[in-house]
Design a protein around this motif. Structure first.
Motif, PDB file in Angstrom:
ATOM      1  N   GLN A  91       5.584 107.039  25.919  1.00 43.65           N
ATOM      2  CA  GLN A  91       6.983 106.791  25.575  1.00 43.65           C
ATOM      3  C   GLN A  91       7.943 107.217  26.686  1.00 43.65           C
ATOM      4  OE1 GLN A  91       7.527 105.156  22.886  1.00 43.65           O
ATOM      5  NE2 GLN A  91       5.666 105.464  21.699  1.00 43.65           N
ATOM      6  N   SER A 134      11.234 102.961  29.508  1.00 46.96           N
ATOM      7  CA  SER A 134      10.944 101.600  29.069  1.00 46.96           C
ATOM      8  C   SER A 134      10.504 100.703  30.216  1.00 46.96           C
ATOM      9  CB  SER A 134      12.194 100.993  28.407  1.00 46.96           C
ATOM     10  OG  SER A 134      13.287 101.017  29.320  1.00 46.96           O
ATOM     11  N   GLU A 194       2.939  98.799  18.649  1.00 48.52           N
ATOM     12  CA  GLU A 194       4.370  98.924  18.945  1.00 48.52           C
ATOM     13  C   GLU A 194       4.763  98.073  20.149  1.00 48.52           C
ATOM     14  OE1 GLU A 194       7.346 102.336  20.721  1.00 48.52           O
ATOM     15  OE2 GLU A 194       5.740 102.970  19.360  1.00 48.52           O
ATOM     16  N   GLN A 195       3.965  98.144  21.200  1.00 58.15           N
ATOM     17  CA  GLN A 195       4.264  97.355  22.393  1.00 58.15           C
ATOM     18  C   GLN A 195       4.247  95.859  22.080  1.00 58.15           C
ATOM     19  OE1 GLN A 195       5.857  99.010  24.860  1.00 58.15           O
ATOM     20  NE2 GLN A 195       4.507  98.176  26.425  1.00 58.15           N
ATOM     21  N   LEU A 211       4.845  94.373  19.211  1.00 56.87           N
ATOM     22  CA  LEU A 211       6.026  94.025  18.424  1.00 56.87           C
ATOM     23  C   LEU A 211       7.289  94.012  19.276  1.00 56.87           C
ATOM     24  CD1 LEU A 211       5.249  96.016  15.146  1.00 56.87           C
ATOM     25  CD2 LEU A 211       5.234  93.532  15.451  1.00 56.87           C
ATOM     26  N   ARG A 212       7.414  94.962  20.185  1.00 56.55           N
ATOM     27  CA  ARG A 212       8.604  95.008  21.035  1.00 56.55           C
ATOM     28  C   ARG A 212       8.664  93.794  21.960  1.00 56.55           C
ATOM     29  NH1 ARG A 212       9.636 100.466  24.049  1.00 56.55           N
ATOM     30  NH2 ARG A 212      11.628  99.391  24.370  1.00 56.55           N
ATOM     31  N   HIS A 213       7.517  93.401  22.479  1.00 63.86           N
ATOM     32  CA  HIS A 213       7.495  92.214  23.338  1.00 63.86           C
ATOM     33  C   HIS A 213       7.772  90.947  22.535  1.00 63.86           C
ATOM     34  CE1 HIS A 213       6.236  93.310  27.483  1.00 63.86           C
ATOM     35  NE2 HIS A 213       5.888  94.435  26.884  1.00 63.86           N
ATOM     36  N   LEU A 252       9.605  90.771  19.834  1.00 63.71           N
ATOM     37  CA  LEU A 252      11.035  90.791  19.543  1.00 63.71           C
ATOM     38  C   LEU A 252      11.833  90.364  20.766  1.00 63.71           C
ATOM     39  CD1 LEU A 252      13.492  91.460  17.801  1.00 63.71           C
ATOM     40  CD2 LEU A 252      13.221  93.871  18.470  1.00 63.71           C
ATOM     41  N   GLN A 253      11.455  90.856  21.941  1.00 63.69           N
ATOM     42  CA  GLN A 253      12.141  90.489  23.174  1.00 63.69           C
ATOM     43  C   GLN A 253      12.060  88.978  23.407  1.00 63.69           C
ATOM     44  OE1 GLN A 253      13.889  92.508  25.030  1.00 63.69           O
ATOM     45  NE2 GLN A 253      14.400  91.114  26.700  1.00 63.69           N
ATOM     46  N   GLU A 257      17.616  94.396  22.679  1.00 69.45           N
ATOM     47  CA  GLU A 257      16.347  95.104  22.834  1.00 69.45           C
ATOM     48  C   GLU A 257      16.101  95.317  24.309  1.00 69.45           C
ATOM     49  OE1 GLU A 257      12.511  96.821  22.250  1.00 69.45           O
ATOM     50  OE2 GLU A 257      14.314  96.638  21.032  1.00 69.45           O
ATOM     51  N   GLU A 258      15.995  96.577  24.715  1.00 71.14           N
ATOM     52  CA  GLU A 258      15.709  96.873  26.108  1.00 71.14           C
ATOM     53  C   GLU A 258      14.316  96.378  26.455  1.00 71.14           C
ATOM     54  OE1 GLU A 258      15.946 100.735  29.139  1.00 71.14           O
ATOM     55  OE2 GLU A 258      16.051 100.991  26.973  1.00 71.14           O
ATOM     56  N   PRO A 267      10.702  96.155  27.166  1.00 73.07           N
ATOM     57  CA  PRO A 267       9.742  97.248  26.971  1.00 73.07           C
ATOM     58  C   PRO A 267       8.871  97.540  28.178  1.00 73.07           C
ATOM     59  CG  PRO A 267       9.013  95.276  25.825  1.00 73.07           C
ATOM     60  CD  PRO A 267      10.378  94.968  26.359  1.00 73.07           C
TER      61      PRO A 267
END
Length: 398
Positions: free
Chosen positions: A248, A251, A298-299, A301-303, A305-306, A323-324, A326
């Motif tokens: 973590q 980012s 998590e990674q 999902l973040r990608h 979302l991006q 969303e920053e 990732p």
């Protein structure tokens, strides 16, 4: 001579991180892995450690670049040399106490099973010796702890006193350098009243020997340490390999090296001692597996979302959704795979022979994992996450 300005469009180098697990005498494996990284010129931005991993991390952070392996060799030489308590027990003098030398005098023609059994016996003798007498410069016995079940007696909280390691650490690392020139050091512990993880960050506070003692305080072996009103213990009770602080860490692009001292996979046990060893391996390694699996999800999902936000930028802007990016995380992970002669009490086995074998295994496994990373041979590849290991080499070594 004129120098060109840096190209703002050029990608930034990845944040290089290192996570080190706890495991007492097994920590020599991590030291060997660090020597391989050091020889390859790897420099860390962030290091997190738990228990013996915290001590190792502090030694790395508190020494100049390229000098960590030298200091770690001195640390483990301290733990494997001499005989703690020999002054009070003259019949256990250092010349007499050499059970590993028995192996050197065995006939070469012995069956492998016989030689393994002999090695297990000598390893058990070394572990028992550490239990009874401690290790010089690392910890000493507090045998009154064995009397706690008896009513009316003083009730100490631990079997060992870890304070001797403070002088060893002060000799082998510069605490001022650790805060002024070293990488960011994160020492983990657990609050014994709430069960919550606690992280001490050298960028926010001064790391002292007390913080390191707190990280090694696995009850009932070592006494808990109170810091700022919180009673702290070894984070192995919660998470033995502190991956969260490095996975973590920002980012952007991250290259994370991690050294676990317990492996989830291993040989089928056939004895009581083998069952005990397998149980502790699974218990501690499962924590690391869950952390990696959770971060991978998590990674992803973040990608995802991006990507969704990029497909509908107008709607995302009108809804105030941001969303920053990732970034990509590469995790290079090695885990100690114990050879057949390791025993259930291996974390207390400080013989020079075993420490040397673990050190060499760490060197070999890290070199293999780094080679896998260099050639793009990921064991797991997902959105924003790649995992590289030395699994095949570790199986061969076992």
């Amino acid at each position: 001579m004129e120098t060109s300005a840096p190209d703002p469009s050029a990608p930034s180098p990845p944040t290089v991180c290192l996570a080190l697990a706890g495991g007492n005498a097994l920590g020599a494996y991590a030291a060997g892995a660090i020597e391989t990284l050091e020889d390859a010129g790897v420099r860390f931005d962030v290091i997190s450690g738990a228990s013996i991993g915290a001590l190792t991390a502090a030694i790395v952070a508190g020494n100049p670049p390229g000098q960590a392996a030298r200091a770690l060799r001195a640390f483990w030489a301290q733990g494997s040399s001499g005989v703690a308590g020999a002054g009070s027990w003259p019949w256990m003098g250092s010349q007499a106490w050499q059970p590993m030398k028995l192996l050197a005098g065995l006939p070469e023609g012995l069956e492998p099973d016989t030689r393994r059994e002999m090695r297990e016996m000598t390893s058990a003798a070394h572990a028992l010796h550490a239990l009874l007498f401690g290790r010089p410069g690392l910890f000493r016995p507090a045998h009154a702890g064995l009397l706690t079940p008896w009513p009316g007696l003083r009730r100490p909280m631990a079997l060992f006193d870890a304070r001797p390691v403070v002088q060893t650490l002060e000799r082998l690392l510069d605490f001022d350098r650790l805060h002024s020139h070293g990488p960011q050091l994160i020492v983990s512990a657990v609050d014994l009243e709430t069960g919550e993880p606690v992280y001490f960050d050298s960028r926010r506070e001064r790391i002292t020997p007390q913080h390191l003692l707190a990280s090694t305080a696995l009850p009932p072996s070592f006494p808990p340490v109170e810091i700022d009103g919180r009673l702290l213990g070894d984070p192995g009770l919660w998470c033995n390999l502190p991956l969260d602080p490095v996975l973590q860490a920002g980012s952007g692009e991250r290259l994370c090296f991690a050294v676990d001292l317990f492996s989830g996979s291993g040989a089928r046990p056939h004895t009581f001692d083998g069952a005990m060893e397998r149980a502790q391996d699974v218990l501690f390694s499962a924590q690391s597996t869950r952390t990696v699996q959770a971060f991978r999800r998590e990674q992803r999902l973040r990608h995802q979302l991006q990507q969704a936000l990029q497909r509908q930028p107008a709607r995302a802007a009108s809804d105030g959704l941001t969303e920053e990016p990732p970034g990509q995380v590469d995790l290079v992970l090695t885990a100690y795979r114990p050879p057949a002669h390791e025993i259930g009490a291996k974390t207390l086995e400080f013989s020079a022979a075993s420490l040397g074998e673990r050190w060499s295994a760490g060197q070999r496994d890290m070199a293999a994992a780094m080679a896998a990373h260099a050639t793009g041979q990921a064991e797991i590849e997902d959105l924003g996450f790649r995992l590289y290991t030395a699994r095949e080499e570790q199986k061969l070594a076992a």
